[in-house]
Design an enzyme around this catalytic site. Structure first.
Site, PDB file in Angstrom:
ATOM      1  N   GLU A 326       0.840  -1.194   0.000  1.00 41.63           N
ATOM      2  CA  GLU A 326       0.000   0.000   0.000  1.00 41.63           C
ATOM      3  C   GLU A 326       0.872   1.240   0.000  1.00 41.63           C
ATOM      4  OE1 GLU A 326      -4.165  -1.137   2.304  1.00 41.63           O
ATOM      5  OE2 GLU A 326      -2.634   0.015   3.351  1.00 41.63           O
ATOM      6  N   CYS A 327       0.634   2.149  -0.926  1.00 42.57           N
ATOM      7  CA  CYS A 327       1.298   3.448  -0.982  1.00 42.57           C
ATOM      8  C   CYS A 327       2.824   3.283  -0.921  1.00 42.57           C
ATOM      9  CB  CYS A 327       0.780   4.363   0.117  1.00 42.57           C
ATOM     10  SG  CYS A 327       1.096   6.119  -0.207  1.00 42.57           S
ATOM     11  N   GLY A 328       3.467   3.585   0.208  1.00 40.73           N
ATOM     12  CA  GLY A 328       4.911   3.398   0.288  1.00 40.73           C
ATOM     13  C   GLY A 328       5.319   1.965   0.035  1.00 40.73           C
TER      14      GLY A 328
END
Length: 436
Positions: A326-328
């Site tokens: 997720e994201c990073g």
């Protein structure tokens, strides 16, 4: 379950000092021997860790846009055994989105109304005196159904300033619960996504103790306790785990996880197996799933690129079993990450994604997604709700899209996530499965 009495700390806008008030109040109540249950209204993955440290009890998010009532009920049950609930709002009290979600528009006022918690409004009185009462009166009367406890006046410059501000509040019939003098040394360190993480604070315990002492000197703690109100008891369920054994990346580079997810997974019998990519640890080979949450990989990209034990373990797992980011975590699963200085760092290479912080672009808001492929135990076609918040720019994203993604109003969002083999990734942080 009997719901303990609670209050919600909010403000007219961000930057008024409500987090300082929240942390100081949590610790002061805990020091008085109360079991204090903290909550955070809205999609925030940093503040709950600070709340946990201050209250010495795990904190949880409540979200009227992203969460169905059954999830809100399951989360509110985490207050069982507490003596009092203290929740912190996000942004301004009535700030939300334009299109209704699962239970509302995502405002802190909706959370207060849903849970029956009176609002304590923190008002920055810098640059004004009696005029602050007009702000308070407007917030009190904007929606009379929202219970209103009173105000804490922050950043008061002098005794004369306090007298004038109190005069205005008296004339408006607003209960003043405390007045905090201006102090420049009580701010929490920040970076581009807001506060630094609690685990990164150089002396968090001393800071929280200082906030508690400051509040005791200037706020009527007993009066605040007296305003707390018990709402209707809620019942519900927490999310079920996507696998039995979940290897979770957990360090300062990967720490943005919503507490209700992990609690739900553990309560259902799943084993969460933390590992640290920054410490060059590989995920547990026996894990059924590897999950890299969001965080700050851009601040540690060189270290992550050099940690071969972590990378080889991750790549080996992906050959036969699912990996999700997720994201990073999504960026770390990609081919490369370019930091703000323009240096390219090779990442895991499990996806073709190339992202850059040299070319910053702000992404913020709720997300609704319909999966085109399975992810984290959800089948293709599942509809998810989440939130996106980052400054990176996609330079390359050659893999198949994972989902059709829109913002809170249904407008298409180009960051659709990716899937390649057993590996999936999204820029949005999942909060719940949609029910409507």
């Amino acid at each position: 379950m009997t719901m303990p009495p609670g209050i919600l700390i909010s403000a007219p806008s961000s930057g008024t000092g409500k987090t300082t008030v929240m942390l100081g109040l949590l610790r002061a109540l805990a020091e008085d021997g109360l079991a204090v249950q903290p909550f955070k209204s809205g999609p925030d993955y940093i503040d709950p860790a600070f709340h946990h440290a201050a209250a010495r009890r795990p904190a949880f998010n409540l979200d009227t846009w992203a969460m169905p009532s059954t999830l809100v009920g399951g989360i509110s049950e985490q207050a069982k055994g507490a003596d009092i609930v203290v929740a912190e709002g996000s942004m301004g009290l009535f700030d939300g989105v334009a299109t209704r979600g699962e239970g509302g528009f995502g405002s802190s006022a909706e959370t207060a109304l849903m849970m029956g918690w009176p609002v304590v409004l923190v008002i920055d009185v810098g640059g004004q005196a009696q005029s602050a009462a007009a702000t308070a009166l407007g917030f009190k009367s904007y929606n009379p159904e929202v219970p209103f406890a009173g105000v804490i006046l922050n950043r008061c410059a002098s005794p004369r300033h306090e007298r004038l501000a109190r005069l205005g509040m008296d004339q408006a019939g607003i209960n003043v619960l405390g007045v905090l003098p201006r102090r420049g040394d009580l701010t929490l360190p920040e970076r581009h996504l807001g506060l630094i993480q609690a685990i990164e604070h150089p002396d968090l315990e001393a800071a929280i103790a200082g906030y508690a002492a400051f509040l005791r000197s200037h706020v009527d703690i007993e009066a605040i306790k007296a305003t707390a109100r018990a709402g209707d008891a809620k019942t519900g369920t927490l999310p079920r785990p996507p696998a039995q054994r979940i290897a979770l990346a957990r360090d300062t580079a990967f720490s943005f996880t919503y507490p209700h997810l992990l609690t739900g997974w553990r309560n259902s019998g799943a084993e969460v197996l933390p590992f640290s990519p920054l410490a060059n640890e590989a995920p547990d080979p026996s894990a059924d799933l590897v999950w890299l949450p969001g965080g700050y990989p851009e601040l540690h990209a060189g270290t992550l690129a050099a940690n071969q034990t972590y990378l080889s373990g991750l790549r080996k797992h992906a050959q036969t079993k699912p990996v999700h980011g997720e994201c990073g975590g999504y960026m770390a699963l990609g081919t490369a990450l370019i930091d703000k200085e323009g240096t390219r760092h090779e990442m895991a290479g499990l996806l073709g994604l190339v992202t850059s912080y040299e070319k910053r672009k702000f992404h913020l808001g709720y997300r609704q997604a319909t999966l085109q492929a399975p992810m984290l135990g959800f089948d293709a076609g599942a509809r998810l709700r989440g939130h996106e918040f980052h400054y990176s720019t996609i330079l390359e994203e050659p893999d198949a899209p994972l989902a059709n993604v829109g913002d809170a109003d249904g407008n298409p969002v180009p960051e659709t996530g990716s899937i390649k083999g057993n590996v999936t990734g999204t820029f949005f942080h999942m909060i719940s499965e949609a029910t409507s």
